[in-house]
Motif scaffolding. Structure first.
Motif, PDB file in Angstrom:
ATOM      1  N   UNK B 230       0.822  -1.196   0.000  1.00  0.00           N
ATOM      2  CA  UNK B 230       0.000   0.000   0.000  1.00  0.00           C
ATOM      3  C   UNK B 230       0.861   1.252   0.000  1.00  0.00           C
ATOM      4  N   UNK B 231       0.535   2.169  -0.906  1.00  0.00           N
ATOM      5  CA  UNK B 231       1.330   3.383  -1.085  1.00  0.00           C
ATOM      6  C   UNK B 231       0.642   4.556  -0.404  1.00  0.00           C
ATOM      7  N   UNK B 232       1.337   5.186   0.483  1.00  0.00           N
ATOM      8  CA  UNK B 232       0.764   6.289   1.252  1.00  0.00           C
ATOM      9  C   UNK B 232       0.538   7.518   0.385  1.00  0.00           C
ATOM     10  N   UNK B 233      -0.358   8.373   0.851  1.00  0.00           N
ATOM     11  CA  UNK B 233      -0.596   9.655   0.204  1.00  0.00           C
ATOM     12  C   UNK B 233       0.409  10.698   0.691  1.00  0.00           C
ATOM     13  N   UNK B 234       1.280  10.315   1.615  1.00  0.00           N
ATOM     14  CA  UNK B 234       2.094  11.295   2.338  1.00  0.00           C
ATOM     15  C   UNK B 234       3.591  11.074   2.254  1.00  0.00           C
ATOM     16  N   UNK B 235       4.021  10.047   1.528  1.00  0.00           N
ATOM     17  CA  UNK B 235       5.456   9.733   1.480  1.00  0.00           C
ATOM     18  C   UNK B 235       6.288  10.962   1.195  1.00  0.00           C
ATOM     19  N   UNK B 236       7.211  11.201   2.064  1.00  0.00           N
ATOM     20  CA  UNK B 236       8.045  12.386   1.923  1.00  0.00           C
ATOM     21  C   UNK B 236       9.450  12.077   2.408  1.00  0.00           C
ATOM     22  N   UNK B 237      10.431  12.350   1.578  1.00  0.00           N
ATOM     23  CA  UNK B 237      11.828  12.280   1.984  1.00  0.00           C
ATOM     24  C   UNK B 237      12.449  13.617   1.632  1.00  0.00           C
TER      25      UNK B 237
END
Lengths: 412, 412
Positions: B230-237
């Protein structure tokens, strides 16, 4: 294996009528299980047409390869065993299919090329086909027209109930019958939704017509269900048409475009849809049947991809198991599908109650009301994308601790 | 939320050094959780370069859209909150990001365009940004160089341990430092592996160089892990380079091809790899770290797809949870990937013990020996396809009843 029957099992199991030209018998051959039947023999009259669709796995089982090679001719026998999938068994696997077909051919009195095979169960273990020796000969002698429930039971693995469906329909002026059976219950995802299913009819259809019916019939039935996104090496759906109804005046159909086929095609598709839904209802550990409807997509294909993304999301499925209308996870699954979607046009409802619209929580959304409908054994998630006219529907089930228990302790 | 720490947590937690030009502070703003910190403010010196990579979700969170729009200029502040993802919150969400940035800008004394934001937690609930009022001003005053563990703790959601990594390396003749933190622990799949991660360095790198390092660095680190597909709506690096080491003589690097960058790039990638592995080690309910290696594929990309198909298979993951070397399910996952594979050339090993070769069970395969290695907390599944030179590696974890428990009872 789970002992208790799925709470989603159908309550009205049909009386399965006989199909002229088909006889069935089951036995306990001791393939893997103790104290239960594990082999089915179906014997068909001469002249039976056959069609099939199979797993798209790049590593298909030996029986799948066998059946693919034998399509296009007629069928006289079907041998199905549970407990061992005869998949990833190398040369031994090919030898096992040849030996099984040879034993069945001798028992039935036909060519090995007229024998169709399906195996389900553990992957990678050699199948000892010598166990069919003697057994199939006895089954061929005792085969009877009314063994449908016994047949559907013999092919089960982690299924908690046998799956059958039947329909009668007029072909020309003659009543013809369609009987089907299927087994699930994990490793279920298109294409071709992974399981075994066998459909029989007395209608006089050519193999080409039967193949055409199968191909269009699976699209919105077996190819529109998913349990766990895993695609089996053994998915097999075979259809057999004995043609016996020709004796009662049913017309022989040799073109898929024949207008007389219309009602039959509908009934055939209904049987497939019925069986496919039962497979979803018996997903491993399932406590909820989940219907995902996506509308307003750019195309039907796009709607299918988004619906599958939702239906395969572990986070959506665990939320359903927890009776939580967690539409945020539905948004996540829409977002990860990679298909056209505009967050700010999205609406989502659970069992008819809209919880989100225009990219945010629906102001009229009542948590208590939604919590109540989430207790239902059937959950409908409807997503409206607001982009176009593409619409699709898929069925799945929730993801429960029982799924993990069943699959963490299957082989050992 | 799970109370006990993952058994896969690293035993050697590094002492996190200060990074010149970076100060941190945390607080309990009461976003959602009680009795724990849930907001982090990082304050960076003037001239800090920033780069970022983000979720590929078509429905990204408001902070993701905010950060994307602000890249290319410098950074002075980072505000991270846990408990609420500010995703699918519509216009309210955009207002919340603007308000948060404005409060932070005032507290730090910079432009709102120099404030970067990340939110993690429940989706679809409005984020009340007024809770940051006052809180961020206090944090800006108390921010200190040594609050790394506190920072990594404040950004956790269902994580069971804070995730930090550090490295020192020479840039020119000057020692520079790289510090990173990350949070997982579900909704983790590429691309971009879903989570929040922040990396800081005192090296004097341009934004373009930093972006280049990030882009190549994530490919085999954060993009090569999956917890649940499941791919988040919030992934941030986000990566920040204060440039403070220039005062000690470190050369300013403005081209990614600069040879002086080589050792730094390696150290930077090591920090990303370290953090990514920690995310896999803290997958929700994880009891086993699973390394999937695919070799002999036609290309690296093909190897990646097959490795991800294995790493995302619920049936493979539940088998690992059950300490079952069920290589049949690995075959299934290879087969469903849709990539070139020849069943009869396939070899599979678990923790160095080959269980299958040439499309069938390895004759020398000893079940007891394999059962023993399956008890290890780290499981390596190696698949040799025998087709070409394509190789890849991904990390995941097993699928346990605890995953279902955590996610069936997260929101309510």
């Amino acid at each position: 294996m789970s002992a208790s029957v799925s709470p989603l099992a159908p309550t009205d199991v049909p009386d399965m009528p006989a199909i002229a030209g088909v006889k069935l018998a089951t036995a306990a051959a001791g393939i893997r299980y103790k104290g239960r039947t594990d082999v089915l023999l179906a014997v068909m009259d001469k002249g039976t047409a056959v069609a099939g669709v199979f797993t798209k796995s790049k590593c298909p089982s030996a029986p799948v390869e066998w059946c693919r090679a034998k399509l296009g001719r007629g069928a006289r026998a079907l041998v199905v065993n549970s407990g061992n999938a005869n998949a990833f068994t190398g040369k031994t696997g090919r030898q096992a299919t040849a030996l099984t077909a040879s034993i069945a051919a001798k028992a039935v009195g036909c060519s090995a090329n007229e024998v169709f095979l399906a195996s389900t169960g553990v992957i990678g273990e050699p199948l000892d086909a010598t166990k069919f020796d003697g057994v199939l000969a006895t089954l061929a002698e005792t085969a009877a027209p009314d063994e449908w429930m016994a047949a559907a039971t013999a092919i089960m693995t982690t299924d908690t109930f046998p799956k059958v469906a039947t329909a009668t329909v007029k072909l020309g002026k003659t009543k013809v019958t369609i009987n089907g059976m299927a087994k699930g219950a994990g490793m279920i995802a298109p294409d071709m939704a992974t399981m075994l299913s066998f459909v029989f009819t007395d209608a006089p259809l050519s193999s080409a017509v039967l193949q055409s019916l199968l191909k269009s019939g699976v699209e919105d039935t077996f190819n529109a269900i998913t349990i766990d996104s895993d695609t089996s090496t053994s998915d097999t759906l075979l259809a057999f048409a004995t043609g016996a109804a020709a004796d009662d005046g049913a017309p022989k159909i040799s073109r898929a475009s024949d207008p007389r086929l219309k009602a039959f095609a509908k009934a055939f598709q209904d049987v497939l849809a019925n069986l496919a839904e039962q497979v979803a209802r018996d997903g491993e550990g399932a406590r909820k049947l989940v219907e995902v409807i996506v509308e307003g997509a750019t195309t039907k294909n796009s709607a299918r991809k988004i619906a599958m993304s939702i239906a395969n999301s572990p986070l959506v499925k665990t939320a359903i198991a927890g009776e939580d209308a967690n539409w945020g996870r539905v948004v996540m699954a829409v977002g990860k599908a990679g298909e056209p979607a505009n967050r700010d046009k999205l609406s989502i409802s659970f069992n008819g109650i809209r919880v989100a619209k225009s990219g945010a929580r629906d102001p009229s959304y009542n948590e208590a009301e939604v919590s109540e409908v989430m207790k239902n054994p059937k959950i409908q998630i409807k997503v409206a994308l607001g982009l176009g006219k593409g619409r699709d529907r898929v069925l799945t089930c929730d993801l429960t601790k029982e799924y993990v228990a069943i699959n963490g302790d299957y082989r050992s």
